[in-house]
Scaffold this active site. Structure first.
Site, short mmCIF file in Angstrom:
data_model
loop_
_atom_site.label_atom_id
_atom_site.label_comp_id
_atom_site.label_asym_id
_atom_site.label_seq_id
_atom_site.Cartn_x
_atom_site.Cartn_y
_atom_site.Cartn_z
N TYR A 23 10.38 8.23 15.67
CA TYR A 23 10.35 8.29 14.20
C TYR A 23 11.45 9.22 13.69
O TYR A 23 12.19 8.87 12.77
CB TYR A 23 8.98 8.79 13.75
CG TYR A 23 8.77 8.76 12.24
CD1 TYR A 23 8.40 7.57 11.61
CD2 TYR A 23 8.93 9.90 11.47
CE1 TYR A 23 8.20 7.53 10.24
CE2 TYR A 23 8.73 9.87 10.09
CZ TYR A 23 8.36 8.68 9.50
OH TYR A 23 8.17 8.64 8.13
N ARG A 54 0.85 -1.21 0.00
CA ARG A 54 0.00 0.00 0.00
C ARG A 54 0.88 1.25 0.00
O ARG A 54 2.10 1.17 0.11
CB ARG A 54 -0.91 0.01 1.23
CG ARG A 54 -0.16 0.02 2.52
CD ARG A 54 -1.06 -0.12 3.73
NE ARG A 54 -1.61 -1.47 3.81
CZ ARG A 54 -0.94 -2.51 4.31
NH1 ARG A 54 0.30 -2.36 4.74
NH2 ARG A 54 -1.49 -3.69 4.36
#
Length: 246
Positions: free
Chosen positions: A151, A13
């Site tokens: 992150y 995806r």
């Protein structure tokens, strides 16, 4: 890219699928790796008759080595690796647990290392190859809209891993580059996009005043992976609408 063998992690995806589609259109033979193996196989079936989907946890050393060995054995080579798979746990530093920190490190940093190492072994033996890592503008800046320390840290590591591998493997004919996207319209930020204040903040901080589309990142990856970028290695290409230029 006719006949080139390309491996895309997180390929079921988003940016991964858009990249796989761009590479397939250019003639590459695709292998999509994803934690959701069924979705990877479904996506591969839509791409082309010779594309293949595989279930893979990129943080698992044994799984990574086994899947890359199987692909190399079946195809005879691996020409391109796109390290796209990643996760985010958006939480303030003081509230982030060590368990959640480690989850992000395992996927975003260790996973890129493991897949690069596995592909690099094949590419070193064959004397050529191209690796493109998906970093982030968060790996080149301090962010600013919301706290996301794990992150930001791991994407910063991907930036310097890209440079280190490019230098180490240049003599072996392997190029290693990265893209650093801004926020992209994918499921990865689906919850964030529902917040009008977040969208407004991104638009305000981006000179082009919008989020990126997956295809726009995919085209940059396609370029870096292709022979058109034959003299480019160790480069981190922002795809950010001018975010980092300010």
């Amino acid at each position: 890219m006719d006949g080139a063998v390309a491996v895309v992690t997180g390929g079921a995806r988003g940016i991964g699928l858009a990249t796989a589609r761009a590479l397939a259109t250019a003639g590459a033979r695709l292998h999509l790796l994803d934690l959701d193996g069924d979705e990877a196989k479904l996506a591969a079936g839509v791409l082309s008759a010779d594309a293949r989907g595989h279930c893979l946890d990129i943080s698992d050393e044994i799984e990574v080595d086994a899947v890359f060995t199987d692909i190399a054995r079946a195809e005879g080579r691996i020409d391109i690796l796109v390290n796209n798979a990643g996760i985010a746990i958006r939480q303030s530093t003081t509230e982030l647990s060590l368990v959640d920190w480690q989850k992000v490190v395992d996927v975003n940093m260790t996973g890129v290392f493991l897949c690069s190492r596995a592909a690099g072994r094949v590419m070193t033996e064959q004397g050529f190859g191209s690796i493109v890592n998906v970093a982030s503008i968060m790996g080149l800046s301090g962010g600013g809209i919301y706290p996301n320390i794990s992150y930001q840290t791991t994407k910063g590591a991907v930036v310097n891993m890209t440079r280190a591998l490019a230098v180490e493997w240049a003599a072996s004919g392997i190029r290693v580059n990265a893209v650093a996207p801004t926020w992209v319209e994918t499921d990865f930020i689906a919850a964030l996009k529902e917040d009008p204040e977040f969208v407004s903040a991104v638009e305000r901080l981006t000179p082009m005043r919008r989020l990126a589309k997956p295809e726009e990142v995919a085209h940059a990856i396609h370029f870096l992976a292709s022979p058109a970028a034959a003299m480019i290695t160790g480069h981190v290409l922002p795809v950010d609408g001018g975010f980092l230029a300010q």
